[in-house]
Design a protein around this motif. Structure first.
Motif: not given
Length: 607
Positions: A384-402
């Motif tokens: 987990x220490x290398x991941x800085x984006x929720x895209x690569x986790x099971x976490x909820x991704x809050x509202x955003x745009x790409x």
């Protein structure tokens, strides 16, 4: 290299990482550098060559060089370097036990959440339209609150339906409708109350990123109570603008203004492919493979769809001038190889939007125009220490745009539980803010210090999040939104850089406001395996619920950033630098389509 007698589709390395997509196991002497012939349609991940695909296996574990790929983590390098494999194997076993324990702890929550959701929505199967929206849960405290509210609402709704539904259905269907309504009401008591008693889940797993000095009390996981308190405090302090910025409209109108609860009444966003169209797509795959070109040469001409083309162009117009989103459903993912699914995805997309955007500037440590990325939980194979984006986790991704004009997602597989894809109309949210808090329109349309997570001369850029397009002779008045919450508050291994000025209290409130209004007005697109979802990234913003995978069922999406020159909206001056990074200089020969998941530079601490 000849294929040996024993074959497999994956292999496990000594670190516990599984390398998917392997079609053979080579002799040990060949693992350091091997080449797989994939036919004339294959592509090198580095240079676009269509003769072969390089598989970079490296030397034995204890002799590997650091930074084999851009997803390797420095902490693990420190542990591995200079260690005999006997000792590193003990570290791997300890890590494995930790993953097993963490997974076991999730099981009761996952089963309970899945059962609760199934029961909650069971009444919709017999056309009960009174089912409430699924509860917003951002952690254990809000989960407890949601469970109490759900139980009370479930009991109230169940008892109310038992008395009300017989009357309502009888009015529509006559005498027999009374008995039908009575049974529906009884079903509400049976399903709604126990379902809502079981409503509990945690949607954020990744530890909170530390805040830089001077940053307001805000993190990636939105906190409703903090948002309300901040809003009340700022309103009490006063001195806020009461009118909109010059030129901004009081209200936007058109098909792009919709609410999740009612949009399905007037708009069917799912385009289901029929057998004839699916067969046409299969023929196009065969045609492209026969050309012997690299994947970067996928266009509407090299992937011909003579009958489906007109429908796809109509859908592109809907994307830009209609409701701003649609889903193509029915692709037969399991009937094709990974490479063929990529060909299908990029080929269909080429008829909707001809330009593919650059999502990363390097791959495997070398310069490349990466146009395809994978959205998948990689915490099971990456520290987990290398991941800085929720895209690569099971976490909820809050509202955003790409980034860019259009974001598209292709579901190769869905999760075992959770992971709902949610879309919200930027225009509907704008109308709400403009009517109730015009000061926040000022905040959103002013300059923000947005972090650049990739290596750059300057670690942030200044630009507005909200942009206004005045009406012209050829286009109506519009607003566009481009933002990602983590670029202002950080996430996981990539906290906000302390050298970047902290955001203001007004900006913190604005971030929460657009998120929670997105939750209020969103629609769930019921993303299924084989679906391709297309979104107007200037007019629609999106989110994803937290989810749980199993060994047999892992959520895996492919993503393209696209642009249709024929229908594209004008690019605001303040955003042109970013559009240039995405779309300029991307050639067919230089495009890379990684067939396996990796962490993009912008989401990787080891970038």
């Amino acid at each position: 290299m000849e294929r040996p007698p024993s074959a497999t589709t994956s292999k496990m390395s000594i670190t516990g990482r599984r390398d998917y997509g392997m079609k053979f196991i080579a002799d040990m002497d060949d693992l350091a550098s091997s080449t797989i012939n994939v036919g004339s349609h294959g592509q090198s991940p580095l240079n676009g060559s269509h003769d072969s695909v390089k598989i970079y296996e490296g030397a034995p574990y204890w002799e590997r060089q650091t930074e084999v790929t851009n997803t390797r983590h420095d902490e693990e390098d420190d542990i591995d370097e200079g260690c005999h494999p006997f000792w590193t194997s003990w570290w791997d076993m300890i890590r494995g036990m930790g993953l097993i324990i963490a997974g076991a702890l999730k099981i009761p929550f996952t089963i309970g959440h899945g059962l609760a959701k199934a029961l909650h929505f069971t009444p919709t199967l017999y056309n009960d339209t009174t089912v409430r929206k699924w509860f917003l849960i951002t952690g254990f405290p809000s989960g407890i609150v949601a469970a109490v509210q759900a139980f009370l609402y479930g009991l109230l709704d169940g008892c109310t339906d038992w008395f009300v539904l017989p009357y309502k259905v009888a009015r529509k269907e006559g005498f027999l409708g009374f008995f039908k309504g009575f049974l529906q009401g009884l079903g509400s008591i049976v399903f709604k109350t126990p379902a809502d008693m079981s409503t509990t889940t945690v949607t954020f797993v990744t530890p909170k990123a530390p805040a830089p000095p001077g940053q307001p009390d805000i993190s990636y996981a939105p906190d409703y109570d903090k948002w309300q308190a901040r809003a009340a405090r700022r309103l009490k302090e006063g001195n806020l603008p009461t009118t909109l910025p010059e030129g901004f409209p009081a209200q936007l109108k058109g098909d792009l203004v919709w609410e999740g609860e009612t949009v399905a009444d007037t708009y069917d966003w799912t385009y289901v492919l029929n057998d004839e169209q699916l067969n046409e797509i299969d023929r196009a795959v065969g045609h492209f493979k026969g050309l012997g070109l690299s994947l970067g040469h996928l266009t509407a001409e090299t992937f011909p769809l003579p009958n489906l083309h007109a429908e796809l162009r109509r859908l592109s117009a809907e994307l830009h001038n209609g409701h701003g989103f649609f889903v193509i459903r029915g692709l037969r993912v399991d009937d094709h190889s990974r490479e063929e699914n990529v060909i299908i995805y990029a080929g269909i997309s080429a008829h909707i939007a001809a330009q593919r955007g650059r999502q990363d500037h390097k791959y495997n440590g070398q310069k490349a125009d990466v146009v395809l990325s994978h959205i998948k939980d990689l915490t099971w194979s990456q520290n987990n220490g290398s991941i800085g984006s929720p895209a690569y986790t099971t976490d909820k991704q809050v509202f955003h745009t790409d980034s860019g004009d259009i974001v598209s997602l292709f579901a190769l597989e869905t999760s075992a539980a959770g992971g709902a894809s949610k879309l919200a109309s930027t225009w509907r949210v704008y109308n709400e803010i403009a009517a109730t808090r015009p000061d926040l329109i000022h905040t959103l349309s002013q300059s923000w210090d947005m972090e650049v997570f990739e290596k750059a001369d300057k670690q942030y850029v200044e630009r507005p999040l909200l942009y206004h397009f005045p009406a012209t002779d050829s286009s109506p008045e519009r607003v566009a939104l481009q933002y990602g919450r983590r670029y202002f508050v950080g996430f996981g291994a990539l906290p906000r850089n302390s050298n970047i000025p902290p955001i203001s209290e007004a900006q913190a409130e604005a971030l929460d406001t657009i998120h929670f209004l997105g939750e209020k007005y969103c629609v769930n697109t019921d993303f299924q395996k084989g679906d391709i979802q297309y979104i107007n990234n200037l007019a629609i913003f999106h989110a994803r619920d937290g989810f749980t995978d199993t060994l047999e069922k892992r959520r895996h999406l492919l993503r393209l950033w696209l642009r249709d020159p024929e229908n594209a909206w004008p690019t605001p001056e303040a955003w042109k630098y970013r559009w240039a990074q995405l779309y300029e200089g991307v050639t067919p020969e230089g495009q890379v389509f990684p067939l396996e998941p990796f962490i993009r530079s912008a989401g990787n601490k080891g970038r």
